[in-house]
Design a protein around this motif. Structure first.
Motif, PDB file in Angstrom:
ATOM      1  N   GLY A  48      -0.479  -1.250  -2.664  1.00  0.00           N
ATOM      2  CA  GLY A  48      -1.040  -1.303  -1.596  1.00  0.00           C
ATOM      3  C   GLY A  48      -2.144   0.437  -1.112  1.00  0.00           C
ATOM      4  N   SER A  49      -1.891   1.163  -0.317  1.00  0.00           N
ATOM      5  CA  SER A  49      -2.541   2.132   0.222  1.00  0.00           C
ATOM      6  C   SER A  49      -2.455   3.064  -0.271  1.00  0.00           C
ATOM      7  CB  SER A  49      -2.287   2.823   1.943  1.00  0.00           C
ATOM      8  OG  SER A  49      -0.695   2.772   2.026  1.00  0.00           O
ATOM      9  N   ASN A  51      -0.052   5.178  -0.323  1.00  0.00           N
ATOM     10  CA  ASN A  51       1.268   6.567   1.234  1.00  0.00           C
ATOM     11  C   ASN A  51       2.658   6.297   0.546  1.00  0.00           C
ATOM     12  OD1 ASN A  51       2.675   6.342   3.912  1.00  0.00           O
ATOM     13  ND2 ASN A  51       0.691   7.493   3.777  1.00  0.00           N
ATOM     14  N   THR A  55       6.364   1.941   5.122  1.00  0.00           N
ATOM     15  CA  THR A  55       5.368   0.921   5.311  1.00  0.00           C
ATOM     16  C   THR A  55       5.051   0.834   4.362  1.00  0.00           C
ATOM     17  OG1 THR A  55       4.989   1.391   7.877  1.00  0.00           O
ATOM     18  CG2 THR A  55       2.769   0.071   6.716  1.00  0.00           C
ATOM     19  N   ASN A  56       4.253   0.936   3.168  1.00  0.00           N
ATOM     20  CA  ASN A  56       4.215   1.181   1.795  1.00  0.00           C
ATOM     21  C   ASN A  56       4.611   1.048   0.737  1.00  0.00           C
ATOM     22  OD1 ASN A  56       0.838   0.676   0.427  1.00  0.00           O
ATOM     23  ND2 ASN A  56       1.617   2.111  -0.528  1.00  0.00           N
ATOM     24  N   ARG A  59       5.657  -2.788   0.704  1.00  0.00           N
ATOM     25  CA  ARG A  59       4.763  -3.833  -0.375  1.00  0.00           C
ATOM     26  C   ARG A  59       4.730  -4.067  -1.472  1.00  0.00           C
ATOM     27  NH1 ARG A  59       0.550  -0.482   3.030  1.00  0.00           N
ATOM     28  NH2 ARG A  59      -0.461  -1.958   5.203  1.00  0.00           N
ATOM     29  N   LYS A 215      -0.724  -5.703   0.626  1.00  0.00           N
ATOM     30  CA  LYS A 215      -1.883  -4.888   0.460  1.00  0.00           C
ATOM     31  C   LYS A 215      -3.349  -5.013  -0.893  1.00  0.00           C
ATOM     32  CE  LYS A 215      -5.308  -1.498   2.123  1.00  0.00           C
ATOM     33  NZ  LYS A 215      -5.863  -0.135   2.506  1.00  0.00           N
TER      34      LYS A 215
END
Length: 216
Positions: A48-49, A51, A55-56, A59, A215
């Motif tokens: 993903g990001s 991070n 939150t990541n 993912r 993402k």
């Protein structure tokens, strides 16, 4: 309720330096990386990001790891502040420990100073510093997340609102030393906005992923 003279004097500079180092090292533990690797979910920095926050981690498809990361990232900020509050009878050392823990999460020495964006640690700090402030900021995040389903937007609004909440007359609910907590809220909120610079750019373009989206 103000800061007393002994609070202004505070502990010695050397003691504050040790408090800061201890808070930083505690905050720099990259739980997102540790948990995903230990669980065989890969390196979250390659997903993903990139991070290391909850939150990541979400993912990866592992809700349990995301929840654990959320709680541990929040807990390390709270622990740093509460330990300092227990050891030192003033408001300066806890604020220094909490701020240092927040910096540790954002810039962990173990990961080449490339860490998370500090949202979970931010909420942990607020809850430990003054639980009414933490609850208000948390409620703001939940409301924004329910309305827009965008984690970064929720974090930006909640962090911006926190210093405002710190100015409210919450003493009856257990808010001690508003000055030190206000400074901590402003300091962490500014860093959250700085760390979310890319997210802000995507928000302006309408390209920010929603909560739970994987993402590419």
């Amino acid at each position: 309720m103000g800061v007393e003279v002994q609070d202004l004097v505070g502990p010695a500079i050397g003691t504050l330096a040790l408090v800061a180092v201890g808070g930083y090292l505690l905050g720099s533990i990259p739980f997102g990386v540790v948990l995903t690797r230990a669980a065989g979910a890969g390196d979250v920095r390659n997903i993903g990001s990139g991070n290391i926050g909850a939150t990541n981690v979400l993912r990866t498809g592992r809700k349990d790891l995301a929840l654990a990361t959320l709680l541990l990232d929040a807990g390390k900020g709270a622990a740093a502040l509460l330990i300092a509050r227990f050891l030192f009878p003033n408001d300066i050392a806890p604020a220094v420990a909490g701020g240092a823990a927040f910096l540790g999460h954002l810039f962990p020495v173990w990961l080449g100073f490339k860490g998370g964006k500090g949202v979970a640690t931010f909420f942990g700090l607020l809850l430990a510093a003054a639980w009414p402030l933490g609850l208000l900021a948390g409620a703001t995040w939940i409301l924004m997340a329910a309305l827009f389903r965008i984690s970064s937007l929720s974090a930006l609004v909640a962090s911006a609102a926190a210093p405002i909440y710190a100015l409210l007359p919450l003493a009856a609910l257990g808010l001690p030393a508003p000055q030190s907590i206000l400074i901590l809220a402003i300091f962490t909120a500014l860093l959250i906005w700085i760390r979310h610079a890319e997210n802000i750019g995507r928000l302006l373009k309408g390209a920010e992923p929603r909560i739970g989206a994987k993402k590419a």
